[in-house]
Design a protein around this motif. Structure first.
Motif, PDB file in Angstrom:
ATOM      1  N   GLY A 231      45.421 -53.397  -6.709  1.00  0.00           N
ATOM      2  CA  GLY A 231      44.064 -53.774  -7.101  1.00  0.00           C
ATOM      3  C   GLY A 231      43.993 -54.598  -8.361  1.00  0.00           C
ATOM      4  O   GLY A 231      44.902 -55.339  -8.705  1.00  0.00           O
ATOM      5  N   HIS A 232      42.864 -54.483  -9.078  1.00  0.00           N
ATOM      6  CA  HIS A 232      42.594 -55.208 -10.322  1.00  0.00           C
ATOM      7  C   HIS A 232      43.001 -56.681 -10.223  1.00  0.00           C
ATOM      8  O   HIS A 232      43.994 -57.114 -10.793  1.00  0.00           O
ATOM      9  CB  HIS A 232      43.296 -54.521 -11.500  1.00  0.00           C
ATOM     10  N   PHE A 233      42.180 -57.467  -9.520  1.00  0.00           N
ATOM     11  CA  PHE A 233      42.511 -58.852  -9.214  1.00  0.00           C
ATOM     12  C   PHE A 233      42.433 -59.804 -10.409  1.00  0.00           C
ATOM     13  O   PHE A 233      43.004 -60.889 -10.381  1.00  0.00           O
ATOM     14  CB  PHE A 233      41.556 -59.396  -8.138  1.00  0.00           C
ATOM     15  N   CYS A 234      41.678 -59.441 -11.440  1.00  0.00           N
ATOM     16  CA  CYS A 234      41.399 -60.411 -12.497  1.00  0.00           C
ATOM     17  C   CYS A 234      41.859 -59.997 -13.885  1.00  0.00           C
ATOM     18  O   CYS A 234      42.093 -60.865 -14.712  1.00  0.00           O
ATOM     19  CB  CYS A 234      39.891 -60.696 -12.557  1.00  0.00           C
ATOM     20  N   HIS A 235      41.923 -58.742 -14.176  1.00  0.00           N
ATOM     21  CA  HIS A 235      42.241 -58.367 -15.547  1.00  0.00           C
ATOM     22  C   HIS A 235      43.119 -57.123 -15.558  1.00  0.00           C
ATOM     23  O   HIS A 235      43.304 -56.455 -14.531  1.00  0.00           O
ATOM     24  CB  HIS A 235      40.969 -58.128 -16.363  1.00  0.00           C
ATOM     25  N   ASP A 256      50.574 -54.676  -6.840  1.00  0.00           N
ATOM     26  CA  ASP A 256      50.043 -55.999  -6.524  1.00  0.00           C
ATOM     27  C   ASP A 256      48.885 -56.330  -7.472  1.00  0.00           C
ATOM     28  O   ASP A 256      47.920 -56.991  -7.088  1.00  0.00           O
ATOM     29  CB  ASP A 256      49.612 -56.108  -5.054  1.00  0.00           C
ATOM     30  N   LEU A 257      48.991 -55.887  -8.706  1.00  0.00           N
ATOM     31  CA  LEU A 257      47.995 -56.189  -9.727  1.00  0.00           C
ATOM     32  C   LEU A 257      48.046 -57.666 -10.091  1.00  0.00           C
ATOM     33  O   LEU A 257      49.089 -58.318  -9.976  1.00  0.00           O
ATOM     34  CB  LEU A 257      48.259 -55.360 -10.987  1.00  0.00           C
ATOM     35  N   TYR A 258      46.913 -58.186 -10.581  1.00  0.00           N
ATOM     36  CA  TYR A 258      46.936 -59.568 -11.069  1.00  0.00           C
ATOM     37  C   TYR A 258      47.843 -59.677 -12.285  1.00  0.00           C
ATOM     38  O   TYR A 258      48.646 -60.613 -12.382  1.00  0.00           O
ATOM     39  CB  TYR A 258      45.519 -60.032 -11.424  1.00  0.00           C
ATOM     40  N   THR A 259      47.739 -58.741 -13.215  1.00  0.00           N
ATOM     41  CA  THR A 259      48.639 -58.730 -14.369  1.00  0.00           C
ATOM     42  C   THR A 259      49.926 -57.996 -13.993  1.00  0.00           C
ATOM     43  O   THR A 259      50.424 -57.143 -14.720  1.00  0.00           O
ATOM     44  CB  THR A 259      47.977 -58.050 -15.581  1.00  0.00           C
ATOM     45  N   PRO A 290      48.725 -61.627  -0.525  1.00  0.00           N
ATOM     46  CA  PRO A 290      47.389 -61.939  -0.006  1.00  0.00           C
ATOM     47  C   PRO A 290      46.280 -61.375  -0.886  1.00  0.00           C
ATOM     48  O   PRO A 290      46.392 -60.290  -1.460  1.00  0.00           O
ATOM     49  CB  PRO A 290      47.382 -61.274   1.375  1.00  0.00           C
ATOM     50  N   CYS A 291      45.202 -62.147  -0.964  1.00  0.00           N
ATOM     51  CA  CYS A 291      44.059 -61.771  -1.795  1.00  0.00           C
ATOM     52  C   CYS A 291      42.801 -61.748  -0.936  1.00  0.00           C
ATOM     53  O   CYS A 291      42.592 -62.670  -0.129  1.00  0.00           O
ATOM     54  CB  CYS A 291      43.902 -62.773  -2.941  1.00  0.00           C
ATOM     55  N   SER A 297      44.570 -67.022   8.284  1.00  0.00           N
ATOM     56  CA  SER A 297      44.435 -66.334   9.572  1.00  0.00           C
ATOM     57  C   SER A 297      45.628 -65.449   9.900  1.00  0.00           C
ATOM     58  O   SER A 297      45.480 -64.430  10.584  1.00  0.00           O
ATOM     59  CB  SER A 297      44.222 -67.354  10.690  1.00  0.00           C
ATOM     60  N   ASP A 298      46.822 -65.796   9.442  1.00  0.00           N
ATOM     61  CA  ASP A 298      48.002 -65.049   9.868  1.00  0.00           C
ATOM     62  C   ASP A 298      48.518 -64.056   8.827  1.00  0.00           C
ATOM     63  O   ASP A 298      49.611 -63.518   8.971  1.00  0.00           O
ATOM     64  CB  ASP A 298      49.131 -66.015  10.255  1.00  0.00           C
ATOM     65  N   VAL A 299      47.741 -63.812   7.759  1.00  0.00           N
ATOM     66  CA  VAL A 299      48.150 -62.808   6.774  1.00  0.00           C
ATOM     67  C   VAL A 299      46.945 -61.963   6.392  1.00  0.00           C
ATOM     68  O   VAL A 299      45.799 -62.401   6.504  1.00  0.00           O
ATOM     69  CB  VAL A 299      48.743 -63.450   5.489  1.00  0.00           C
ATOM     70  N   ASP A 300      47.210 -60.731   5.970  1.00  0.00           N
ATOM     71  CA  ASP A 300      46.138 -59.895   5.446  1.00  0.00           C
ATOM     72  C   ASP A 300      46.738 -58.945   4.421  1.00  0.00           C
ATOM     73  O   ASP A 300      47.933 -58.644   4.423  1.00  0.00           O
ATOM     74  CB  ASP A 300      45.389 -59.144   6.543  1.00  0.00           C
ATOM     75  N   TRP A 301      45.893 -58.458   3.542  1.00  0.00           N
ATOM     76  CA  TRP A 301      46.332 -57.645   2.424  1.00  0.00           C
ATOM     77  C   TRP A 301      46.892 -56.302   2.879  1.00  0.00           C
ATOM     78  O   TRP A 301      47.892 -55.811   2.351  1.00  0.00           O
ATOM     79  CB  TRP A 301      45.149 -57.454   1.470  1.00  0.00           C
ATOM     80  N   ASP A 302      46.264 -55.690   3.895  1.00  0.00           N
ATOM     81  CA  ASP A 302      46.721 -54.369   4.304  1.00  0.00           C
ATOM     82  C   ASP A 302      48.127 -54.412   4.906  1.00  0.00           C
ATOM     83  O   ASP A 302      48.958 -53.540   4.631  1.00  0.00           O
ATOM     84  CB  ASP A 302      45.723 -53.705   5.265  1.00  0.00           C
ATOM     85  N   THR A 303      48.431 -55.438   5.703  1.00  0.00           N
ATOM     86  CA  THR A 303      49.791 -55.568   6.245  1.00  0.00           C
ATOM     87  C   THR A 303      50.798 -55.810   5.130  1.00  0.00           C
ATOM     88  O   THR A 303      51.890 -55.229   5.112  1.00  0.00           O
ATOM     89  CB  THR A 303      49.852 -56.706   7.278  1.00  0.00           C
ATOM     90  N   TYR A 304      50.418 -56.688   4.190  1.00  0.00           N
ATOM     91  CA  TYR A 304      51.290 -56.935   3.041  1.00  0.00           C
ATOM     92  C   TYR A 304      51.564 -55.641   2.274  1.00  0.00           C
ATOM     93  O   TYR A 304      52.706 -55.371   1.873  1.00  0.00           O
ATOM     94  CB  TYR A 304      50.633 -57.966   2.116  1.00  0.00           C
ATOM     95  N   LEU A 305      50.524 -54.845   2.071  1.00  0.00           N
ATOM     96  CA  LEU A 305      50.681 -53.601   1.323  1.00  0.00           C
ATOM     97  C   LEU A 305      51.607 -52.626   2.051  1.00  0.00           C
ATOM     98  O   LEU A 305      52.485 -51.996   1.437  1.00  0.00           O
ATOM     99  CB  LEU A 305      49.315 -52.970   1.081  1.00  0.00           C
ATOM    100  N   LEU A 306      51.445 -52.511   3.360  1.00  0.00           N
ATOM    101  CA  LEU A 306      52.320 -51.632   4.138  1.00  0.00           C
ATOM    102  C   LEU A 306      53.776 -52.087   4.055  1.00  0.00           C
ATOM    103  O   LEU A 306      54.695 -51.266   3.917  1.00  0.00           O
ATOM    104  CB  LEU A 306      51.859 -51.581   5.594  1.00  0.00           C
TER     105      LEU A 306
END
Length: 381
Positions: A231-235, A256-259, A290-291, A297-306
């Protein structure tokens, strides 16, 4: 670590000292996708404006309370003059709340140049690449105008190589932590990444090389629970939050934090035209981390996280969601559904600028850790 921590904790003071020493401009940018190499190639210091720990005062009258803590902090810093060290500001993202913060800078400091590139968020469209190329060309021209320094292709290639070296070293440290070959806490890891957003990149790279020599492995307790922080995409989340997570019987092995890993996930290609390479970097980032603010279309955050959890051997996920972060709030149900389907424990922690009760967080984390331990323990009759 002292200099790195100082820069991460007080980026404005670092920028002020650098400016005094080098007599060159400082360019302020915002999350998530500004190519800092452009400012560096113009001889300026690129600095990603960070959330301040200072209580929000003047900013309360400039942005509504339902804006996220980061944008309200930026507005407050602009209003009270903390951002006056910056010679110009650039943004490449179009979060509605961030737009509000940038508008406050325009209002509070009308003499400061502010350029908004607005990189497209639909990554698959045929028109996306040409539009991103155009936005980067506009950014290049704007930075040349602000700094009075021409950004040559040769200088841009050198800057790209410098930032790639830095990202590569940070990824090496991530790999060492993930494998257990180096002991580094989550808050220390954040200092390394956050300071890279602030410091002169060559100075930072030198400090990372020194640090790598002295990193040592330390055996974790047998019952420690490996977790992924998301999480925390910006700070940056408050370091005390990360400390409580690891004081509660867990160890952060990936994020997968931004920082964090999101910021360093992708290098800029060094073989092609440098401006085209920056466009490719922008498009590639959404494949590597992924954000939910971008659509591919061929990527998503939940698959990346798994996939990340499988690679790191994490037993659970701690989601840090900044209060009023709309992209995260909207995507979270999909994320939870994917983790629940795989039986992966999840803890959601909502954060805000004013802070959260740490003892409540400690109780939540200890309960979460115990839940994971019990689920992993063999049944006895």
């Amino acid at each position: 670590m002292a200099l790195l921590t100082s820069a991460a904790d007080d980026p404005v003071t670092y920028a002020r000292r650098w400016k005094h020493a080098h007599r060159r401009p400082v360019i302020g940018s915002f999350p998530m996708n500004f190519p800092a190499e452009l400012a560096h190639a113009a001889g300026a210091l690129p600095v990603i404006v960070q959330e301040s720990r200072t209580p929000i005062t003047e900013g309360r009258s400039l942005l509504a309370e339902f804006y996220c803590g980061y944008t309200r902090s930026v507005a407050d810093q602009a209003a009270i003059g903390e951002l006056d060290v910056f010679d110009a500001f650039v943004a490449a993202d179009h979060c509605v709340q961030l737009l509000g913060a940038v508008d406050v800078i325009r209002y509070a400091r009308p003499d400061k140049p502010v350029h908004f590139a607005q990189f497209t968020s639909a990554m698959d469209n045929a028109s996306t690449r040409p539009r991103v190329d155009d936005r980067i060309a506009d950014l290049r021209a704007e930075i040349e105008s602000v700094t009075g320094h021409r950004v040559t292709d040769a200088a841009l290639r050198e800057s790209i190589a410098a930032f790639n070296r830095n990202r590569g070293l940070l990824r090496d440290i991530y790999a060492l932590r993930r494998s257990g070959r180096a002991h580094i806490t989550a808050s220390e890891m954040q200092v390394l990444v956050k300071s890279s957003m602030v410091m002169d990149i060559d100075e930072h790279t030198g400090l990372l090389k020194d640090l790598l020599v002295h990193l040592t492995a330390e055996a974790a307790p047998a019952d420690v629970v490996r977790v992924h922080v998301s999480g925390h995409f910006c700070h940056a989340p408050r370091p005390e939050i990360l400390d409580v997570i690891e004081e509660s019987g867990a160890v952060v092995v990936d994020d997968d934090l931004y920082t964090g890993y999101r910021y360093i996930s992708t290098d800029v290609p060094e073989e092609s035209d440098p401006v085209a390479a920056l466009s490719e970097w922008y498009l590639d980032r959404n494949h590597n981390a992924p954000c939910p603010t971008r659509v591919t279309s061929d990527v998503d955050w939940d698959t990346y996280l798994l996939d990340s959890i499988a690679a790191s051997g994490a037993s659970g996920v701690v989601v840090l969601m900044a209060k009023f972060c709309e992209p995260h709030m909207l995507y979270y149900p999909e994320l939870r559904k994917a983790l629940d389907a795989q039986g992966i424990p999840l803890l959601l922690i909502e954060t805000e600028h004013e802070g959260i009760p740490l003892e409540k967080l400690r109780t939540q984390m200890e309960t979460f850790v115990e839940r994971i331990r019990r689920s992993a323990a063999p049944l006895t009759v």
